[in-house]
Scaffold this active site. Structure first.
Site, short mmCIF file in Angstrom:
data_model
loop_
_atom_site.label_atom_id
_atom_site.label_comp_id
_atom_site.label_asym_id
_atom_site.label_seq_id
_atom_site.Cartn_x
_atom_site.Cartn_y
_atom_site.Cartn_z
N HIS A 33 34.54 -8.98 -44.33
CA HIS A 33 34.88 -8.69 -42.92
C HIS A 33 36.38 -8.83 -42.71
CE1 HIS A 33 30.66 -9.46 -41.28
NE2 HIS A 33 30.57 -9.86 -42.53
N PRO A 135 25.90 -19.06 -42.25
CA PRO A 135 24.81 -19.00 -41.28
C PRO A 135 25.37 -19.46 -39.93
CG PRO A 135 24.12 -20.10 -43.31
CD PRO A 135 25.62 -19.97 -43.36
N ASP A 175 31.17 -14.98 -31.26
CA ASP A 175 30.05 -14.75 -30.33
C ASP A 175 28.74 -15.20 -30.96
OD1 ASP A 175 31.48 -13.25 -28.17
OD2 ASP A 175 31.87 -11.85 -29.81
N ASN A 205 35.79 -11.93 -28.56
CA ASN A 205 36.27 -10.56 -28.82
C ASN A 205 35.27 -9.52 -28.33
OD1 ASN A 205 34.22 -10.62 -30.71
ND2 ASN A 205 35.56 -10.60 -32.50
N HIS A 281 33.65 -3.18 -38.28
CA HIS A 281 34.50 -4.32 -38.63
C HIS A 281 33.88 -5.24 -39.64
CE1 HIS A 281 32.07 -6.03 -35.35
NE2 HIS A 281 32.21 -7.15 -36.02
N ARG A 377 5.62 -45.07 -43.23
CA ARG A 377 6.68 -45.11 -42.22
C ARG A 377 7.03 -46.55 -41.87
NH1 ARG A 377 4.16 -44.02 -36.18
NH2 ARG A 377 2.07 -44.81 -36.62
N GLU A 433 16.34 -30.97 -33.03
CA GLU A 433 16.20 -31.16 -34.48
C GLU A 433 17.23 -30.36 -35.28
OE1 GLU A 433 13.68 -30.32 -32.48
OE2 GLU A 433 12.42 -32.10 -32.47
N PHE A 458 8.28 -30.72 -38.16
CA PHE A 458 9.47 -30.16 -37.51
C PHE A 458 10.65 -30.05 -38.46
CE2 PHE A 458 7.31 -32.32 -33.73
CZ PHE A 458 6.47 -31.24 -33.55
N HIS A 482 4.64 -38.65 -40.41
CA HIS A 482 3.53 -37.79 -39.99
C HIS A 482 3.41 -36.61 -40.95
CE1 HIS A 482 4.39 -40.40 -36.68
NE2 HIS A 482 3.35 -40.00 -35.99
N ASP A 490 -3.51 -35.07 -33.19
CA ASP A 490 -2.47 -34.15 -32.68
C ASP A 490 -2.73 -32.71 -33.11
OD1 ASP A 490 -0.94 -35.62 -30.99
OD2 ASP A 490 0.57 -36.18 -32.49
N HIS A 494 0.90 -30.00 -35.28
CA HIS A 494 1.70 -31.14 -35.73
C HIS A 494 1.40 -31.53 -37.18
CE1 HIS A 494 2.77 -31.35 -31.60
NE2 HIS A 494 3.31 -32.55 -31.67
N ARG A 541 1.97 -41.42 -41.30
CA ARG A 541 1.73 -42.12 -40.03
C ARG A 541 0.68 -43.20 -40.24
NH1 ARG A 541 -2.55 -41.44 -36.41
NH2 ARG A 541 -2.10 -42.17 -34.32
C1 LIG Z 1 22.38 -17.08 -38.65
C2 LIG Z 1 23.10 -15.79 -38.95
N1 LIG Z 1 22.59 -14.63 -38.49
C3 LIG Z 1 23.20 -13.46 -38.79
C4 LIG Z 1 24.33 -13.44 -39.54
C5 LIG Z 1 24.96 -12.11 -39.95
N2 LIG Z 1 26.24 -11.92 -39.21
C6 LIG Z 1 27.42 -12.17 -39.79
S1 LIG Z 1 28.71 -11.88 -38.76
C7 LIG Z 1 27.68 -11.40 -37.53
C8 LIG Z 1 28.25 -10.94 -36.23
C9 LIG Z 1 28.56 -12.01 -35.39
O1 LIG Z 1 29.37 -11.58 -34.37
P1 LIG Z 1 30.54 -12.51 -33.97
O2 LIG Z 1 30.16 -13.90 -34.19
O3 LIG Z 1 30.97 -12.11 -32.63
O4 LIG Z 1 31.67 -12.20 -35.04
P2 LIG Z 1 32.69 -10.98 -35.04
O5 LIG Z 1 31.93 -9.81 -35.49
O6 LIG Z 1 33.20 -10.85 -33.66
O7 LIG Z 1 33.70 -11.43 -36.01
C10 LIG Z 1 26.35 -11.48 -37.94
C11 LIG Z 1 25.21 -11.13 -37.08
C12 LIG Z 1 24.82 -14.67 -40.00
N3 LIG Z 1 25.92 -14.74 -40.75
N4 LIG Z 1 24.22 -15.81 -39.66
MG LIG Z 2 32.48 -11.31 -31.77
#
Ligand SMILES: Cc1ncc(C[n+]2csc(CCOP(=O)(O)OP(=O)(O)O)c2C)c(N)n1
Ligand SMILES: [Mg+2]
Length: 688
Positions: A33, A135, A175, A205, A281, A377, A433, A458, A482, A490, A494, A541
């Site tokens: 990117h 992620p 974003d 952006n 981009h 536990r 969590e 969880f 648990h 539960d 659960h 548990r």
């Molecule tokens: C949990 C997760 N879901 C999806 C993606 C794939 N992904 C990488 S960048 C992106 C776009 C995110 O947009 P933004 O955070 O606004 O970054 P920009 O494109 O503006 O640099 C996505 C969906 C990821 N890296 N992690």
């Molecule tokens: Mg963005």
């Protein structure tokens, strides 16, 4: 005037160097990117050059400001900055080597096999990468853990006139981060805790991968964060260094809550395309476009990986000089601290070098044989409290289930971690969590031995963070109680079924499910000494027998992952019975019953597959002799994976469906978890 002009020129030259290094690296790799680094270069440049207290000559300085790139797809932004700032590499022994953390050669090898510049930043690969990101939302979550660590270290180790911890934590979010649930949870907790050492920079952006952000995201982020209790400030032009500086100063002057800086930027800044329609981009631009962009920057269009004269010096004279001076001052302070508070200094030394204090395992409980026994536990809670008393920097908490998880630290002085009361060891994560997972990772990265806790079911809510803990090879402790249909009434919402198998499938994760109270103690010993990866501790548990260790093998066998708990007479078993956790005692019972009918059975306790797999072939053969093909496993969980130990002639007793809501004894009957069923299966495989 001309001096000012030169300064501005050098700033812009440096910013454009970050941008073009990112463009060239992405182009050469033909993947990655370029847009976000282009848009964010001035934001990160301004932070590093003028504000970040970071000594490139020592990236391990304990009181350095932390910089987290939560928008991990913009990795080249970080690599270019680490390179230009001259950050030194640290080897696996924690020693600073002569070389750069990211050389220009490594930038040229962006995204290639074994490079220091993988597609997304990986902290165990590249010095200066504080945490692994990619992620979206995780880095932001980690940053809250780092800020908690900063507050806790200050509260516990600073002494009047000796402020040795006051670091700040900065995280760049896009974003995508701001949209992610983990980020919302983490922000909510950070606001509640009033973490004034935390600054998030939101790259507003207005674009995500699919297109304009407004297609999916048009909430008022400023209002939302104000609602969380954050200080919110705006920078309306990402290219305005003065405006950026004011925003960072605003953060530094805000002493009562975290700060969000919303920066309006243009992705792919400098691209000749109309900014908001810059759609591709997330991909390389192509050679022609690269040239146009370079032209726009006033860059030699054919130059590649160019670092113009003056740029390295610019960083040296900026972050380099400032960082070195701050570090030197700190070292003097710390020398004085060492003299006056040698014990505290020694603790810090151990903590920072991943060592445990002397006597960390003293006074650990030993549980007497008891047919009724106690829930793991419970034995966990007792053990954890002793360990935390012995290890001053062992701390953590639960996602609102501390009373159920038995993770409350109750000894004198343990205390709570509350807003503006940051000395305590009990963190109240609330029902968050996922953020808890990311936060304990951030605390662990900051050298605190940290644990989280919730119901095992969880773990699914925090699995993405656990996975990153495993990838980063950091020793986070994830405690779960648990652990099965043993939960009873539960019901199936659960009752975990597939979680054991799924976490066993995760590389570099130790999954420990101890079979009685004394195995719990041994499991903790393993966990605390396991420095290069996280551990998942899975506890019941319900009560289960404490085995008589005068009759059976010692629980220290846990360290080998699996061990012969009770052997057939003469060591020649006809059948092997294997289990982890609460089902171990069913095997013990079944062995007695089989013996009464003249069948010789061996019981193998198998609390941790991963540790067993690490043993040599001779040990494995000694526990599971290949000549014995009659093998039964029993676990109140998905049978998935047990084939490797039971083999084609064995039987796997486990769960083949979700559980049900009922008293435990009815569930055990319905799903077949009894020693009689183990006996029946054994007879069946033996053809008796
Ligand atoms: C949990 C997760 N879901 C999806 C993606 C794939 N992904 C990488 S960048 C992106 C776009 C995110 O947009 P933004 O955070 O606004 O970054 P920009 O494109 O503006 O640099 C996505 C969906 C990821 N890296 N992690
Ligand atoms: Mg963005």
């Amino acid at each position: 005037m001309s001096q000012l002009k030169t300064q501005l020129d050098l700033d812009l030259l440096s910013i454009n160097t970050i941008r073009t290094l990112a463009i060239d690296a992405v182009q050469q790799a033909n993947s990655g990117h370029p847009g976000a680094p282009m848009g964010l270069a001035p934001v990160v440049y301004s932070l590093w050059q003028r504000f970040l207290r970071y000594d490139p000559a020592d990236p391990t300085w304990a009181n350095r400001d932390r910089f987290v790139l939560s928008a991990g797809h913009a990795s080249m932004l970080l690599y270019a900055t680490l390179h230009l700032a001259g950050v030194r590499a640290v080897n696996s022994h924690g020693e600073i080597s002569g070389g750069l953390a990211v050389s220009l050669e490594e930038i040229k090898r962006f995204r290639q096999l074994d490079s220091r510049t993988p597609g997304h930043p990986e902290s165990h690969v590249t010095t200066g990468v504080e945490t692994t990101t990619g992620p979206l939302g995780q880095g932001a979550g980690n940053s809250v853990g780092m800020a908690i660590a900063g507050k806790w270290l200050a509260a516990n180790y600073n002494q009047p006139g000796h402020e040795i911890f006051d670091f700040n934590v900065y995280a760049v979010c896009g974003d995508g981060d701001i949209m992610e649930g983990v980020c919302c949870e983490a922000a909510s907790l950070a606001g509640h805790l009033k973490l004034s050492n935390l600054c998030w920079i939101y790259d507003n952006n207005r674009v995500t991968l699919d297109g304009p952000a407004e297609w999916s995201f048009d909430e008022d982020v400023a209002k939302r964060f104000a609602g969380y209790g954050w200080n919110v400030t705006h920078v309306t032009d990402a290219n305005d260094l003065e405006m950026l500086a004011s925003a960072y100063e605003n953060f530094l002057n805000t002493k009562d809550r975290p700060t969000l800086i919303i920066v309006n930027s243009h992705i792919g800044y400098g691209s000749p395309h109309k900014q908001d329609s810059y759609e591709a981009h997330g991909e390389p631009m192509g050679e022609a476009e690269v040239k146009l962009v370079k032209q726009n920057y006033g860059w030699p269009v054919d130059a590649k990986f160019l670092v113009p004269d003056g740029v390295y010096d610019q960083f040296k004279n900026g972050v380099g000089k400032r960082g070195a001076a701050a570090h030197t001052t700190w070292k003097t302070k710390f020398e004085e601290y060492k003299k006056q508070f040698p014990q505290l200094a020694e603790q810090l030394n151990r903590m920072q070098t991943d060592k445990l204090p002397d006597g960390w395992d003293k006074d650990l409980p030993s549980f007497p044989a008891d047919a009724k026994g106690l829930a793991t536990r419970e034995s966990s809670g007792k053990t954890l409290n002793v360990l935390a008393k012995n290890i001053p920097w062992l701390m953590g908490g639960s996602a609102d289930l501390a009373k159920s998880n038995k993770t409350n630290l109750t000894f004198d002085g343990a205390g709570d971690f509350f807003p503006n009361e940051y000395h305590g060891r009990n963190i109240h994560f609330g029902v968050r969590e996922h953020a808890m997972g990311a936060i304990v990772n951030g605390m662990t990265i900051s050298k605190l031995r940290s644990f989280s806790a919730t119901f095992f079911n969880f773990s699914d809510y925090m699995r993405p963070s656990m996975r990153l803990g495993a990838l980063m090879e950091i020793p986070t402790i994830y405690i779960f109680t648990h652990d099965s249909i043993g939960v009873g009434e539960d019901g199936p919402t659960h009752q975990p079924v597939e979680q054991l198998a799924s976490l066993r499938a995760m590389p570099n994760m130790l999954v420990l499910r101890p079979g009685d109270a004394n195995e719990v103690v041994e499991a903790y010993k393993v966990i605390l000494q396991h420095a290069h990866g996280p551990s998942t501790l899975v506890l019941t548990r319900q009560a289960m027998p404490t085995l008589d260790r005068t009759k059976y093998a010692p629980a220290s066998g846990v360290a080998k992952g699996a061990y012969v708990l009770a052997d057939a007479a003469g060591g020649k078993p006809e059948v092997i019975l294997m289990a982890s956790g609460s089902e171990l005692s069913l095997c013990v019972e079944a062995r007695e019953k089989l013996q009464a009918t003249g069948i010789q059975a061996r019981v193998v306790s198998m609390p941790c597959w991963e540790l067993f797999e690490k043993q040599d072939a001779a040990y494995k053969e000694s526990v599971l002799p290949s000549s014995v093909t009659a093998r039964i496993s029993i676990e109140m969980a998905s049978t998935f994976g047990w084939e490797r130990y039971t083999g084609p002639k064995g039987r796997i007793l486990g769960m083949h469906s979700f559980g049900a809501s009922a008293p435990l004894k009815d569930l055990l009957k319905k799903f077949g978890f009894s020693s009689d069923n183990v006996v029946a299966a054994a007879k069946e495989v033996l053809g008796k």
